[in-house]
Design an enzyme around this catalytic site. Sequence first.
Site, mmCIF file in Angstrom:
data_model
loop_
_atom_site.group_PDB
_atom_site.id
_atom_site.type_symbol
_atom_site.label_atom_id
_atom_site.label_comp_id
_atom_site.label_asym_id
_atom_site.label_seq_id
_atom_site.Cartn_x
_atom_site.Cartn_y
_atom_site.Cartn_z
ATOM 1 N N CYS A 126 0.856 -1.188 0.000
ATOM 2 C CA CYS A 126 0.000 0.000 0.000
ATOM 3 C C CYS A 126 0.891 1.236 0.000
ATOM 4 O O CYS A 126 1.755 1.378 0.860
ATOM 5 C CB CYS A 126 -0.893 -0.015 1.238
ATOM 6 S SG CYS A 126 -1.782 1.510 1.496
ATOM 7 N N CYS A 161 -3.752 7.188 -1.416
ATOM 8 C CA CYS A 161 -5.068 7.137 -2.079
ATOM 9 C C CYS A 161 -6.196 7.643 -1.197
ATOM 10 O O CYS A 161 -7.163 8.223 -1.692
ATOM 11 C CB CYS A 161 -5.394 5.718 -2.515
ATOM 12 S SG CYS A 161 -4.126 5.001 -3.534
ATOM 13 N N THR A 185 -3.893 4.801 7.525
ATOM 14 C CA THR A 185 -2.853 4.413 6.568
ATOM 15 C C THR A 185 -1.877 5.562 6.327
ATOM 16 O O THR A 185 -2.296 6.681 6.022
ATOM 17 C CB THR A 185 -3.523 4.006 5.246
ATOM 18 O OG1 THR A 185 -4.275 2.818 5.490
ATOM 19 C CG2 THR A 185 -2.511 3.743 4.157
ATOM 20 N N GLU A 211 -0.064 1.488 9.434
ATOM 21 C CA GLU A 211 -1.259 2.130 9.947
ATOM 22 C C GLU A 211 -0.969 2.620 11.363
ATOM 23 O O GLU A 211 -0.081 2.074 12.020
ATOM 24 C CB GLU A 211 -2.459 1.158 9.983
ATOM 25 C CG GLU A 211 -3.227 1.067 8.675
ATOM 26 C CD GLU A 211 -2.466 0.333 7.568
ATOM 27 O OE1 GLU A 211 -1.716 -0.604 7.891
ATOM 28 O OE2 GLU A 211 -2.606 0.704 6.392
ATOM 29 N N TYR A 247 -9.376 0.277 -5.203
ATOM 30 C CA TYR A 247 -8.837 -1.063 -4.953
ATOM 31 C C TYR A 247 -8.798 -1.909 -6.233
ATOM 32 O O TYR A 247 -8.084 -2.920 -6.274
ATOM 33 C CB TYR A 247 -9.667 -1.782 -3.883
ATOM 34 C CG TYR A 247 -9.417 -1.279 -2.478
ATOM 35 C CD1 TYR A 247 -8.508 -0.257 -2.221
ATOM 36 C CD2 TYR A 247 -10.081 -1.834 -1.392
ATOM 37 C CE1 TYR A 247 -8.278 0.198 -0.934
ATOM 38 C CE2 TYR A 247 -9.852 -1.389 -0.095
ATOM 39 C CZ TYR A 247 -8.957 -0.376 0.121
ATOM 40 O OH TYR A 247 -8.715 0.071 1.401
ATOM 41 N N CYS A 306 -4.922 -0.634 -7.113
ATOM 42 C CA CYS A 306 -3.747 -0.920 -6.257
ATOM 43 C C CYS A 306 -3.622 -2.407 -5.945
ATOM 44 O O CYS A 306 -2.525 -2.970 -6.011
ATOM 45 C CB CYS A 306 -3.812 -0.095 -4.975
ATOM 46 S SG CYS A 306 -5.204 -0.475 -3.901
ATOM 47 N N GLU A 338 -6.623 -5.303 4.424
ATOM 48 C CA GLU A 338 -7.108 -4.026 3.884
ATOM 49 C C GLU A 338 -8.128 -4.285 2.777
ATOM 50 O O GLU A 338 -9.103 -3.546 2.630
ATOM 51 C CB GLU A 338 -5.944 -3.190 3.349
ATOM 52 C CG GLU A 338 -6.338 -1.760 3.017
ATOM 53 C CD GLU A 338 -5.123 -0.928 2.632
ATOM 54 O OE1 GLU A 338 -4.766 -0.036 3.402
ATOM 55 O OE2 GLU A 338 -4.533 -1.178 1.570
HETATM 56 C C1 LIG Z 1 -5.201 -2.039 6.557
HETATM 57 C C2 LIG Z 1 -6.300 -1.035 6.761
HETATM 58 C C3 LIG Z 1 -6.109 0.278 6.352
HETATM 59 C C4 LIG Z 1 -7.105 1.230 6.598
HETATM 60 N N1 LIG Z 1 -6.867 2.549 6.261
HETATM 61 C C5 LIG Z 1 -7.750 3.498 6.644
HETATM 62 C C6 LIG Z 1 -7.462 4.882 6.451
HETATM 63 O O1 LIG Z 1 -6.417 5.257 5.916
HETATM 64 N N2 LIG Z 1 -8.380 5.790 6.866
HETATM 65 C C7 LIG Z 1 -9.529 5.430 7.476
HETATM 66 O O2 LIG Z 1 -10.286 6.309 7.848
HETATM 67 N N3 LIG Z 1 -9.830 4.129 7.675
HETATM 68 C C8 LIG Z 1 -8.977 3.156 7.287
HETATM 69 N N4 LIG Z 1 -9.277 1.828 7.484
HETATM 70 C C9 LIG Z 1 -10.482 1.504 8.249
HETATM 71 C C10 LIG Z 1 -11.578 0.762 7.508
HETATM 72 O O3 LIG Z 1 -12.384 1.627 6.784
HETATM 73 C C11 LIG Z 1 -12.362 -0.003 8.602
HETATM 74 O O4 LIG Z 1 -11.532 -1.065 9.031
HETATM 75 C C12 LIG Z 1 -13.700 -0.515 8.132
HETATM 76 O O5 LIG Z 1 -14.580 0.541 7.901
HETATM 77 C C13 LIG Z 1 -14.299 -1.471 9.172
HETATM 78 O O6 LIG Z 1 -14.353 -0.860 10.429
HETATM 79 P P1 LIG Z 1 -13.765 -1.632 11.697
HETATM 80 O O7 LIG Z 1 -12.382 -2.039 11.390
HETATM 81 O O8 LIG Z 1 -14.023 -0.768 12.865
HETATM 82 O O9 LIG Z 1 -14.583 -2.951 11.808
HETATM 83 P P2 LIG Z 1 -16.098 -3.097 12.301
HETATM 84 O O10 LIG Z 1 -16.897 -1.954 11.770
HETATM 85 O O11 LIG Z 1 -16.120 -3.355 13.734
HETATM 86 O O12 LIG Z 1 -16.530 -4.386 11.494
HETATM 87 C C14 LIG Z 1 -16.238 -5.718 11.951
HETATM 88 C C15 LIG Z 1 -17.415 -6.605 11.564
HETATM 89 O O13 LIG Z 1 -18.576 -6.172 12.287
HETATM 90 C C16 LIG Z 1 -19.644 -5.899 11.376
HETATM 91 N N5 LIG Z 1 -20.382 -4.745 11.929
HETATM 92 C C17 LIG Z 1 -19.889 -3.510 12.183
HETATM 93 N N6 LIG Z 1 -20.863 -2.718 12.700
HETATM 94 C C18 LIG Z 1 -21.963 -3.454 12.755
HETATM 95 C C19 LIG Z 1 -23.292 -3.205 13.184
HETATM 96 N N7 LIG Z 1 -23.665 -2.013 13.651
HETATM 97 N N8 LIG Z 1 -24.182 -4.219 13.090
HETATM 98 C C20 LIG Z 1 -23.834 -5.424 12.603
HETATM 99 N N9 LIG Z 1 -22.584 -5.716 12.185
HETATM 100 C C21 LIG Z 1 -21.667 -4.749 12.260
HETATM 101 C C22 LIG Z 1 -18.977 -5.591 10.033
HETATM 102 O O14 LIG Z 1 -19.821 -5.839 8.923
HETATM 103 C C23 LIG Z 1 -17.779 -6.543 10.078
HETATM 104 O O15 LIG Z 1 -18.157 -7.806 9.646
HETATM 105 C C24 LIG Z 1 -8.319 0.850 7.214
HETATM 106 C C25 LIG Z 1 -8.512 -0.488 7.578
HETATM 107 C C26 LIG Z 1 -7.536 -1.422 7.368
HETATM 108 C C27 LIG Z 1 -7.759 -2.849 7.818
#
Ligand SMILES: Cc1cc2nc3c(=O)[nH]c(=O)nc-3n(C[C@H](O)[C@H](O)[C@H](O)COP(=O)(O)OP(=O)(O)OC[C@H]3O[C@@H](n4cnc5c(N)ncnc54)[C@H](O)[C@@H]3O)c2cc1C
Length: 484
Positions: free
Chosen positions: A99, A103, A190, A256, A295, A298, A446
């Site tokens: 990564c 982006c 990121t 990250e 995506y 990349c 990611e």
């Molecule tokens: C490597 C990596 C890079 C990233 N880079 C960035 C970045 O640069 N900037 C940025 O802002 N974000 C970034 N993200 C964040 C990314 O957008 C989030 O990981 C994603 O939106 C999921 O949120 P979470 O990780 O909190 O997981 P959760 O939202 O907790 O999700 C985990 C699981 O729970 C489920 N879930 C969540 N909420 C609910 C609900 N209310 N009801 C039922 N099920 C639910 C989901 O569907 C999923 O299956 C990055 C993530 C990763 C892994």
Amino acid sequence: MITTQEDYLESLMGMKKRIFMFGEEIENYVDHPMIRPSLNAVAMTYELANDPTHVELMTAESNLNGQRVNRFTHLHQSTQDLVNKVKMQRLLGHCTACCFQRCVGMDSFNALDVVTYQMDQELGTNYNQRFRKYLAHVQEENLVVDGAMTDPKGNRKLSPSQQTDPDLHVRIVKENEDGIFIRGAKVHQTGAVNSHEILVMPARSLKEADQDYAVACAVPADAEGIIYVVGRQASDTRKLEGGRIDVGNYQFGGHEAVIIFQDVFIPWEWVFMCREYQYAGNLVELFAAHHRASYGGCKVGVGDVLIGAAQAIARVQGTEQAAHIKDKLVEMVHLNETLYACGLAASYEGRRSPSGTYMINVLLANVTKLNVTRFPYEIARIAQDIAGGLLVTMPSEKDFNHPEIGPLLQKYLVGSDEFPTEWRQRLLRLIENITLGAGGVGYLVESMHGAGSPMAQRIMLTRLADMDAKEAYALKIAGLVEEG
Ligand SMILES: Cc1cc2nc3c(=O)[nH]c(=O)nc-3n(C[C@H](O)[C@H](O)[C@H](O)COP(=O)(O)OP(=O)(O)OC[C@H]3O[C@@H](n4cnc5c(N)ncnc54)[C@H](O)[C@@H]3O)c2cc1C
């Protein structure tokens, strides 16, 4: 203005950020062996823009100042711009196999431009003018901007204002005639410590009770009150061992971090949404759409490296002629090119928005990302199949260099004798890096969660698929409704 890799590294050295890793505050993060590979990946976004072969993809003519600017700072002005973005991302994937972190900022700019314009039209505010002035500064300086959307979120069932701790989503805690103060944290950020500025946005749709959480603003990455805590990655401490082979991809990587905002001041000219909760959901959706299509570029670029490594290891191990190996390589190509086709289709089907900035096709962008949550895992599975078990049982680089056991390992772990054992070592470590190690952060997890977990895309498909039209086609063909 930052134009070269050297300029970029120098610009970061001039910033005083509070960064923690392994329980210690880091002074010189630019030269830190665990962070430097991620800086090298960002630096590639500058280096390739200076290469005449790639200048068309890596730069674009700015609608703000008429100058050629780095595409990572550009507002898309045509479907060709959207297409070039995806092609640029594939190219960078080839060159870094990780990564390259710029982006999220780019996709945030394009979403914010559309939404601030809409707010101004409907509310009589001047956010779009402010935002474009800010972006002109980003373009002129050629800055790296962290797109900071994801909040820690606490209990996912509860809205921001319903949480026991009100700080689990970034919020406005104070305002005065000069600006606002924000508190909270953004997680999974990121390239956070490699950035010059942070662009904060809400991460979900909001109701009136959550209005303090409806905030979009920019802040210098070394502003007072900001703390970074860099996340761990699989096999990350291999970077501290001093060798090159066991790291798998010793030059490049991503990172990250958790960013903590302790009542950070933002002047009004850098505030682009202040309590207009009705627009938060739209901003999240438009950002996510751009990022989901990204995506299709990349991850495809990294996929190309992995497919190439799988073919090379087959050759080194003497399996390249086997029909099932050839077929598995074709399957990898098919999956990878499907992702690219989706990213391109979403771009070609983009449309001009009222602000003049081009929006990706939201339905196709979500299809792209939903495939991305699956296909890289299958490509990785096939690469591991072709690689064989030594992928996870190979002794360390230090053993290969040992005067007594080194020659024994060279003898017994050779593949086809056309290739030195080191070829096998290096290729297996690269495949390990991308499918199991630090590279898997960007290529696999990611792909799953970045820009939203798979369910978020399914919700968008349900909303945008126009199921009634499909049913109407069927009813007509089946002769169940009158021709009309
Ligand atoms: C490597 C990596 C890079 C990233 N880079 C960035 C970045 O640069 N900037 C940025 O802002 N974000 C970034 N993200 C964040 C990314 O957008 C989030 O990981 C994603 O939106 C999921 O949120 P979470 O990780 O909190 O997981 P959760 O939202 O907790 O999700 C985990 C699981 O729970 C489920 N879930 C969540 N909420 C609910 C609900 N209310 N009801 C039922 N099920 C639910 C989901 O569907 C999923 O299956 C990055 C993530 C990763 C892994």
